[in-house]
Design a protein around this motif. Structure first.
Motif, short mmCIF file in Angstrom:
data_model
loop_
_atom_site.label_atom_id
_atom_site.label_comp_id
_atom_site.label_asym_id
_atom_site.label_seq_id
_atom_site.Cartn_x
_atom_site.Cartn_y
_atom_site.Cartn_z
N GLU A 181 0.82 -1.21 0.00
CA GLU A 181 0.00 0.00 0.00
C GLU A 181 0.86 1.27 0.00
OE1 GLU A 181 -3.09 0.01 3.03
OE2 GLU A 181 -2.79 -2.15 3.26
N VAL A 182 1.91 1.26 0.80
CA VAL A 182 2.74 2.46 0.93
C VAL A 182 3.43 2.81 -0.38
CG1 VAL A 182 4.78 3.44 2.06
CG2 VAL A 182 3.08 2.18 3.42
N VAL A 183 4.07 1.82 -1.02
CA VAL A 183 4.82 2.16 -2.24
C VAL A 183 3.89 2.49 -3.40
CG1 VAL A 183 6.85 0.84 -1.56
CG2 VAL A 183 5.05 -0.29 -2.90
N LEU A 184 2.69 1.92 -3.42
CA LEU A 184 1.75 2.23 -4.51
C LEU A 184 1.07 3.58 -4.30
CD1 LEU A 184 0.12 -1.29 -5.04
CD2 LEU A 184 1.76 -0.14 -6.54
N ALA A 185 0.87 3.96 -3.03
CA ALA A 185 0.18 5.22 -2.74
C ALA A 185 1.13 6.41 -2.73
CB ALA A 185 -0.54 5.13 -1.41
N HIS A 186 2.43 6.16 -2.55
CA HIS A 186 3.38 7.25 -2.38
C HIS A 186 4.59 7.06 -3.30
CE1 HIS A 186 1.10 8.63 1.09
NE2 HIS A 186 1.12 7.40 1.56
N PRO A 187 4.49 7.48 -4.55
CA PRO A 187 5.58 7.28 -5.49
C PRO A 187 6.87 8.00 -5.11
CG PRO A 187 3.87 8.70 -6.42
CD PRO A 187 3.32 8.12 -5.17
#
Length: 549
Positions: A112-118
Motif C-alpha cells: 500500500e505504501v509504495v503504490l500510494a506514495h511514489p
C-alpha cells in the motif's frame, strides 16, 4: 568501480506521542548507522522526534547532511503523515536518491505504501541491518538496490517484494551507534538497550512475533525469540556507563525471558554478571506473567532491576481467550503480587476495551484493576488496537468494526453503550492529564509509573505526595465506575446527556484538585526548599545524592 555512500537515518517528528512518555532512544537508527559504518560507508543519525523539529526543519537537516540515501523509521503502528510529507519535500528540493521507509507497521502495509506514495522509493520489510548493508553495497557498485533482501517497491503499477532476511546472530551485530545519547540525556529521556528480539507467545493483538516471522513468507507466521549472550549485554552496559555515566536504562525487549528454561538461565547468568560488575545501573524490563518467579526476580533486583512491565491485558477471561493470552487471571494476580512484594515498580499492559466488549466486561475490568491496585485513568482508558499484520485485526475487520483513516487503523464497538463508556474514559483521562503531569514532576518520574527516589526526601513527604496521587486516581476511578453503572441502569440515556453531565462533574473536580496540588507543592517547598525535578543528568552529576536516595 565502487565508492562509499552516505546515508541519513531519520526518526521523523510527529504530532502524536503518548502524553506520559519521555524521549526514548531510537535503537533502530543506531543499529542501521552501525551496520552501514561497519560496511565502510557513512551514516548520520537525525532524530526529529527527540528534538521536536518541524517537518521543514527535518527536511533542511537532511538536505544539509549531503547524503545519497535517506532512511525514515516508522515508530508508530501506522504510517504517520509526516513521512510522505518529508519525502515529497525532499523530491521538490531536488533530492534524487533512494528514500526508504522501514518499521513494524509498514512491513505489513508495504504494498500500500509504495503504490500510494511514489515519492518513496521502497519499504524495507523486517529487520534492517543486513538489508541496508546490502543496499549500500549495490548502490556503491552502481547496481539496482531493489534486489536487496526485504525491499518492496512499485513497478508498472504493482508492488514487488523481495524475501525478508532475519538476523540470526544478535551477538554478531555491531553495537548500535550512540550518537543521540547526549541529546537523550539532555532531554531527560531514556537510553535503551536490546538484549533479545521477538516473542515466543502468539497473542492475537500483537504484531511482534509476526514481524520476526516475515522471513517465512506467509501470513501470520511467527518468528522465534532470539537473545544476546549475557557477556555481550554486560559489555555494552559497561560501555554506556563508561562513556555517558548512565544510571537508568530501558531494556526494549518485547519479552525479556523468552518463555523457556534456557531463557531463565540466561536471565540468571546476566544477573550474576551484573552483580559482579557493580555498574550502578537501574533498569526496566517487559515480560509475560508466567515468567515472574520470585527468586529469579529478587536476583535481578539485586543486579539493578527496578521497574517491570507485564502484559496483563484484561480482567475478563473471555477477553483473554480473544487475545490468545494463554494465561489465567490467577497467573496475572500472582505475578503482580510478586513484583509488588519485592518493592519493584510496576506497569500493567492493559486493554480495558475491545470491539466486542459488553458493559459487564467493562465492569469486570474495573473490578480487576481495583483488586490489583491499578485503578488509574491510564489503565481504564485503554483499548485493543487492531495492529496491521495481526489475527485480531482480521477479526475486527470481519466483524465490521475496523476503521482506517490514512492507514491508521482503529476499532469501533459492537455495543453502542460500550462506545459511550469509551468516550467517557477518554474524557476522564483528559481531565487527569495535567494532574498526572504534576505528580510526575513531584515524583521526579522516569516514566509516569517508574519513578526516581528523590534525594533527601523524607518518608513523611513521600506519604503526602503519594496520598495526592492516590486521591486523584480514586476519585476519577469512581467517576468511571458510576458512568458504567448509569449506562447499565439507564440504557435509554442519550450520549450527549451522559457526557455533558460527566464534563460538568470533571470541571468541578478540576477546580478542587488544583487547590490540593498547590497545597502539596507548598508542603514540598517548605520541607525541601523547592519543588525540584531531578533528572538522570542531575543524579549523574551528584552521585552522592543518588547514593543517599
Amino acid at each position: 568501480m565502487t565508492r562509499a555512500i552516505r546515508a541519513a537515518f531519520v526518526r521523523p517528528p510527529s504530532t502524536v506521542t503518548h502524553e506520559y512518555s519521555k524521549p526514548v532512544e531510537c535503537l533502530a537508527l543506531g543499529y542501521l548507522c552501525a551496520a552501514l559504518r561497519e560496511a565502510g560507508h557513512g551514516a548520520v543519525l537525525l532524530d526529529g522526534l527527540l528534538w521536536r523539529w518541524s517537518v521543514d526543519e527535518t527536511v533542511e537537516r537532511i538536505l544539509a547532511a549531503d547524503v545519497d540515501v535517506v532512511g525514515l523509521s516508522v515508530a508508530f503502528q501506522y504510517l504517520p503523515p509526516e513521512i510522505p510529507d518529508i519525502a515529497k519535500r525532499l523530491r521538490a528540493a531536488g533530492f534524487a536518491g533512494p528514500i526508504l521507509v522501514g518499521g513494524h507497521s509498514v512491513s505489513f502495509a508495504a504494498d500500500e505504501v509504495v503504490l500510494a506514495h511514489p515519492e518513496i522509493s521502497a519499504v524495507i520489510r523486517g529487520e534492517g541491518e543486513s538489508a541496508i548493508a546490502a543496499i549500500a553495497t549495490k548502490l556503491a557498485a552502481g547496481e539496482d538496490f531493489r534486489t536487496a533482501p526485504g525491499v518492496t517497491f512499485a513497478e508498472d503499477g504493482r508492488a514487488v517484494q523481495r524475501p525478508v532476511r532475519r538476523e540470526a546472530d544478535l551477538d554478531a551485530l555491531p553495537r548500535p551507534a550512540r550518537d543521540a545519547v547526549p541529546d537523550i540525556l539532555a532531554n531527560d529521556g531514556l537510553v535503551a538497550i536490546s538484549t533479545s528480539r521477538g516473542c515466543y507467545a502468539r497473542c492475537t493483538f500483537c504484531s511482534v512475533p509476526r514481524f520476526f516471522g516475515l522471513e517465512a513468507g506467509h501470513k501470520h507466521a511467527s518468528g522465534a525469540w532470539l537473545s544476546r549472550s549475557p557477556a555481550c549485554v554486560v559489555e555494552e552496559m559497561r560501555d554506556l556507563k563508561n562513556r555517558f555515566g548512565i544510571i537508568e536504562l530501558l531494556f526494549v525487549d518485547d519479552e525479556f525471558f523468552g518463555g523457556s528454561e534456557a531463557g531463565k538461565r540466561r536471565a540468571e547468568e546476566l544477573a550474576a554478571r551484573l552483580i559482579e560488575a557493580d555498574l550502578g545501573i537501574r533498569f526496566a524490563i517487559s515480560c509475560r506473567a508466567e515468567n515472574v518467579e520470585e527468586a529469579l526476580f529478587a536476583r535481578l533486583q539485586a543486579a539493578g532491576l527496578s521497574h517491570v512491565f507485564i502484559g496483563i491485558e484484561s480482567g475478563v477471561a473471555q477477553a483473554l481467550k480473544l487475545f490468545a493470552k494463554s494465561q489465567t487471571l490467577d497467573d496475572s494476580r500472582r505475578a503482580i503480587a510478586t513484583v509488588k512484594r519485592l518493592g519493584l515498580s510496576f506497569q500493567a499492559g492493559f486493554m480495558a476495551f475491545n470491539h466486542q466488549s459488553t458493559l459487564a466486561d467493562i465492569r469486570l475490568n474495573l473490578d480487576f484493576l481495583e483488586e490489583i491496585g491499578e485503578a488509574k485513568p491510564y489503565n481504564f482508558n485503554t483499548a485493543a488496537a487492531p495492529y496491521r499484520g495481526t489475527p485480531l485485526a482480521d477479526k475486527v475487520a470481519r466483524d465490521g468494526m475496523m476503521t482506517d483513516a490514512a492507514r491508521r487503523t482503529a476499532t469501533g464497538f459492537l455495543d453502542l453503550h460500550v462506545a459511550l463508556a469509551r468516550e467517557a474514559a477518554a474524557e476522564i483521562a483528559a481531565a487527569a492529564a495535567p494532574f498526572i503531569g504534576a505528580i510526575a514532576a513531584l515524583q521526579s518520574a522516569i516514566t509516569y509509573q517508574w519513578r526516581r527516589d528523590v534525594p533527601a526526601r523524607s518518608d513523611e513527604t513521600r506519604r503526602v505526595v503519594n496520598a495526592l496521587e492516590a486521591a486523584i486516581n480514586a476519585e476519577l476511578f469512581q467517576m468511571m465506575r458510576e458512568t458504567v453503572e448509569t449506562l447499565e441502569s439507564q440504557p435509554a440515556i442519550s450520549g450527549a446527556t451522559l457526557l455533558d453531565d460527566l464534563r460538568a462533574r470533571l470541571g468541578t473536580w478540576r477546580k478542587s484538585k488544583e487547590g490540593s496540588v498547590a497545597l502539596v507543592c507548598a508542603w514540598v517547598r517548605q520541607k525541601e526548599g523547592e519543588v525540584r525535578y531531578w533528572t538522570q543528568s542531575d543524579l549523574i552529576a551528584h552521585p552522592q545524592e543518588h547514593a543517599n536516595a
